[in-house]
Write a protein that holds these residues in place. Structure first.
Motif, mmCIF file in Angstrom:
data_model
loop_
_atom_site.group_PDB
_atom_site.id
_atom_site.type_symbol
_atom_site.label_atom_id
_atom_site.label_comp_id
_atom_site.label_asym_id
_atom_site.label_seq_id
_atom_site.Cartn_x
_atom_site.Cartn_y
_atom_site.Cartn_z
ATOM 1 N N VAL A 169 0.842 -1.212 0.000
ATOM 2 C CA VAL A 169 0.000 0.000 0.000
ATOM 3 C C VAL A 169 0.873 1.256 0.000
ATOM 4 O O VAL A 169 0.681 2.165 -0.813
ATOM 5 N N GLY A 170 1.838 1.318 0.929
ATOM 6 C CA GLY A 170 2.719 2.483 1.011
ATOM 7 C C GLY A 170 3.542 2.659 -0.239
ATOM 8 O O GLY A 170 3.745 3.782 -0.718
ATOM 9 N N CYS A 171 3.998 1.554 -0.802
ATOM 10 C CA CYS A 171 4.817 1.597 -2.016
ATOM 11 C C CYS A 171 4.043 2.216 -3.172
ATOM 12 O O CYS A 171 4.581 3.038 -3.931
ATOM 13 N N ALA A 172 2.779 1.850 -3.323
ATOM 14 C CA ALA A 172 1.957 2.380 -4.414
ATOM 15 C C ALA A 172 1.809 3.894 -4.309
ATOM 16 O O ALA A 172 1.897 4.622 -5.311
ATOM 17 N N ILE A 173 1.612 4.389 -3.091
ATOM 18 C CA ILE A 173 1.455 5.835 -2.892
ATOM 19 C C ILE A 173 2.766 6.562 -3.178
ATOM 20 O O ILE A 173 2.785 7.609 -3.840
ATOM 21 N N ILE A 174 3.882 6.012 -2.706
ATOM 22 C CA ILE A 174 5.178 6.663 -2.902
ATOM 23 C C ILE A 174 5.556 6.698 -4.378
ATOM 24 O O ILE A 174 6.106 7.690 -4.868
ATOM 25 N N VAL A 175 5.260 5.618 -5.115
ATOM 26 C CA VAL A 175 5.553 5.611 -6.546
ATOM 27 C C VAL A 175 4.747 6.695 -7.257
ATOM 28 O O VAL A 175 5.279 7.413 -8.114
ATOM 29 N N SER A 176 3.471 6.825 -6.897
ATOM 30 C CA SER A 176 2.648 7.870 -7.521
ATOM 31 C C SER A 176 3.167 9.254 -7.160
ATOM 32 O O SER A 176 3.173 10.168 -7.991
ATOM 33 N N TYR A 177 3.632 9.422 -5.918
ATOM 34 C CA TYR A 177 4.234 10.687 -5.498
ATOM 35 C C TYR A 177 5.489 10.970 -6.310
ATOM 36 O O TYR A 177 5.717 12.094 -6.768
ATOM 37 N N GLY A 178 6.301 9.943 -6.504
ATOM 38 C CA GLY A 178 7.520 10.092 -7.294
ATOM 39 C C GLY A 178 7.220 10.476 -8.734
ATOM 40 O O GLY A 178 7.970 11.247 -9.349
ATOM 41 N N ILE A 179 6.119 9.952 -9.279
ATOM 42 C CA ILE A 179 5.727 10.299 -10.651
ATOM 43 C C ILE A 179 5.358 11.776 -10.735
ATOM 44 O O ILE A 179 5.771 12.489 -11.656
ATOM 45 N N PHE A 180 4.586 12.255 -9.764
ATOM 46 C CA PHE A 180 4.223 13.672 -9.733
ATOM 47 C C PHE A 180 5.452 14.556 -9.579
ATOM 48 O O PHE A 180 5.537 15.638 -10.161
ATOM 49 N N ARG A 181 6.417 14.074 -8.788
ATOM 50 C CA ARG A 181 7.634 14.847 -8.517
ATOM 51 C C ARG A 181 8.686 14.679 -9.601
ATOM 52 O O ARG A 181 9.721 15.327 -9.571
ATOM 53 N N LEU A 182 8.413 13.778 -10.550
ATOM 54 C CA LEU A 182 9.389 13.446 -11.595
ATOM 55 C C LEU A 182 10.714 13.044 -10.947
ATOM 56 O O LEU A 182 11.786 13.481 -11.357
ATOM 57 N N ASP A 183 10.600 12.184 -9.917
ATOM 58 C CA ASP A 183 11.758 11.767 -9.130
ATOM 59 C C ASP A 183 12.114 10.325 -9.480
ATOM 60 O O ASP A 183 11.471 9.375 -9.000
ATOM 61 N N PRO A 184 13.136 10.119 -10.330
ATOM 62 C CA PRO A 184 13.493 8.752 -10.745
ATOM 63 C C PRO A 184 13.974 7.886 -9.596
ATOM 64 O O PRO A 184 13.840 6.658 -9.643
ATOM 65 N N VAL A 185 14.546 8.510 -8.565
ATOM 66 C CA VAL A 185 15.035 7.744 -7.416
ATOM 67 C C VAL A 185 13.880 7.024 -6.724
ATOM 68 O O VAL A 185 13.945 5.831 -6.419
ATOM 69 N N LEU A 186 12.798 7.765 -6.466
ATOM 70 C CA LEU A 186 11.645 7.163 -5.794
ATOM 71 C C LEU A 186 10.937 6.157 -6.697
ATOM 72 O O LEU A 186 10.545 5.073 -6.254
ATOM 73 N N ILE A 187 10.777 6.496 -7.977
ATOM 74 C CA ILE A 187 10.041 5.628 -8.904
ATOM 75 C C ILE A 187 10.746 4.285 -9.074
ATOM 76 O O ILE A 187 10.143 3.217 -8.887
ATOM 77 N N LEU A 188 12.022 4.316 -9.415
ATOM 78 C CA LEU A 188 12.763 3.084 -9.655
ATOM 79 C C LEU A 188 12.979 2.290 -8.366
ATOM 80 O O LEU A 188 12.835 1.073 -8.332
ATOM 81 N N GLY A 189 13.336 3.010 -7.299
ATOM 82 C CA GLY A 189 13.618 2.342 -6.034
ATOM 83 C C GLY A 189 12.416 1.606 -5.476
ATOM 84 O O GLY A 189 12.521 0.458 -5.025
ATOM 85 N N GLN A 190 11.248 2.240 -5.531
ATOM 86 C CA GLN A 190 10.053 1.630 -4.957
ATOM 87 C C GLN A 190 9.436 0.579 -5.876
ATOM 88 O O GLN A 190 8.822 -0.373 -5.408
ATOM 89 N N SER A 191 9.598 0.753 -7.176
ATOM 90 C CA SER A 191 9.002 -0.198 -8.117
ATOM 91 C C SER A 191 9.563 -1.605 -7.935
ATOM 92 O O SER A 191 8.859 -2.597 -8.133
ATOM 93 N N VAL A 192 10.826 -1.698 -7.547
ATOM 94 C CA VAL A 192 11.462 -3.007 -7.320
ATOM 95 C C VAL A 192 10.718 -3.780 -6.241
ATOM 96 O O VAL A 192 10.640 -5.018 -6.279
#
Length: 209
Positions: A169-192
Motif C-alpha cells: 500500500v505504502g509503495c503504491a502511494i510513494i511511486v505515484s508521489y515520485g511520478i508527480f515529482r518526476l523523481d526517478p530515485v523514488l520511482i525506480l527504487g520503490q518499483s522493485v
C-alpha cells in the motif's frame, strides 16, 4: 543537469540501491528456506540506505522523504540489536549513527522558520502533494512499527505477513508521489519492491496453508 544535481541524485540512487539489495537478498534467502526470513543483512542494508536517503531528502528539501527515515531509523537499529549485531560494532560507529536523527532534528529546530519555509513552502512541491507523499511515507513506515511490535512480543526479529501488505500500500502511494515529482530515485527504487512484497505474501500463505 548540473553537477550538483547529479551528485544529489547519485546519493539517492545509492540509497535506493541498498534498499533494493535488502529486498532481493531477503527474497532469495526466503526462497531457499521456503519461508519468510529476516536476515541480518536486511537490517544492515536498511540502516545504510536510511542514512543516505535522509541526506538525499535534505538536499532535495523534501520533507516527505525525511519524515519516513526519521520514523523507521531506530527500528532498524532495534532489529540489529535483538539479532546481536548492533553491539558488535565499535562505539566509534554506534554513537554517531545513533545520534544522527537527533542532530538533524536539533538543526531543524534551531531555525524553525527557515525549516518550515524551505520544506513546507517549497515551490517545487505543492502542499497537497507534500501531504500525499507524507501519507505514503507514514503508511510505508508503519510497516516497521508493526514489525517492531510483532517482533517485540515474540522476542525475535520477524517479518510477518502484515508487514508485506502494508508495504504494498505504502509503495503504491510513494511511486505515484515520485511520478508527480518526476523523481526517478523514488520511482525506480520503490518499483522493485512490488515483486518482492507480493512474493513474500505468497510464501507466507504457502507455509500457513
Amino acid at each position: 543537469m548540473q553537477t550538483s544535481s547529479l551528485f544529489v541524485y547519485a546519493i539517492g540512487f545509492v540509497a535506493q540501491g541498498f534498499f533494493s539489495a535488502r529486498m532481493l537478498i531477503q527474497w532469495i534467502l526466503s526462497e531457499r528456506a521456503h519461508k519468510v526470513v529476516s536476515p541480518n543483512i536486511y537490517w544492515i542494508c536498511s540502516l545504510a540506505g536510511s542514512i543516505l536517503l535522509f541526506v538525499y531528502g535534505w538536499l532535495r528539501s523534501d520533507f516527505a522523504i525525511i519524515l519516513g527515515q526519521l520514523i523507521s531509523y531506530y527500528i532498524y537499529i532495534w532489529n540489529l540489536d535483538i539479532k546481536g549485531v548492533w553491539h558488535k560494532l565499535s562505539l566509534f560507529f554506534r554513537v554517531p549513527i545513533s545520534a544522527l536523527p537527533l542532530v538533524a532534528i536539533a538543526l531543524m529546530l534551531s531555525d524553525a522558520s527557515a525549516f518550515f519555509t524551505s520544506f513546507f513552502h517549497n515551490s517545487h512541491v505543492p502542499l497537497w502533494l507534500l501531504a500525499w507523499g507524507s501519507a505514503g511515507q507514514i503508511i510505508f513506515t508503519l510497516r516497521f512499527i508493526y514489525q517492531w511490535e510483532y517482533s517485540y512480543r515474540r522476542k525475535e526479529s520477524i517479518l510477518p505477513v502484515g508487514f508485506w501488505i502494508i508495504s504494498l500500500v505504502g509503495c503504491a502511494i510513494i511511486v505515484s508521489y515520485g511520478i508527480f515529482r518526476l523523481d526517478p530515485v523514488l520511482i525506480l527504487g520503490q518499483s522493485v519492491g512490488f515483486f518482492t512484497y507480493s512474493r513474500n505474501i505468497v510464501l507466507y500463505h504457502k507455509n500457513n496453508s
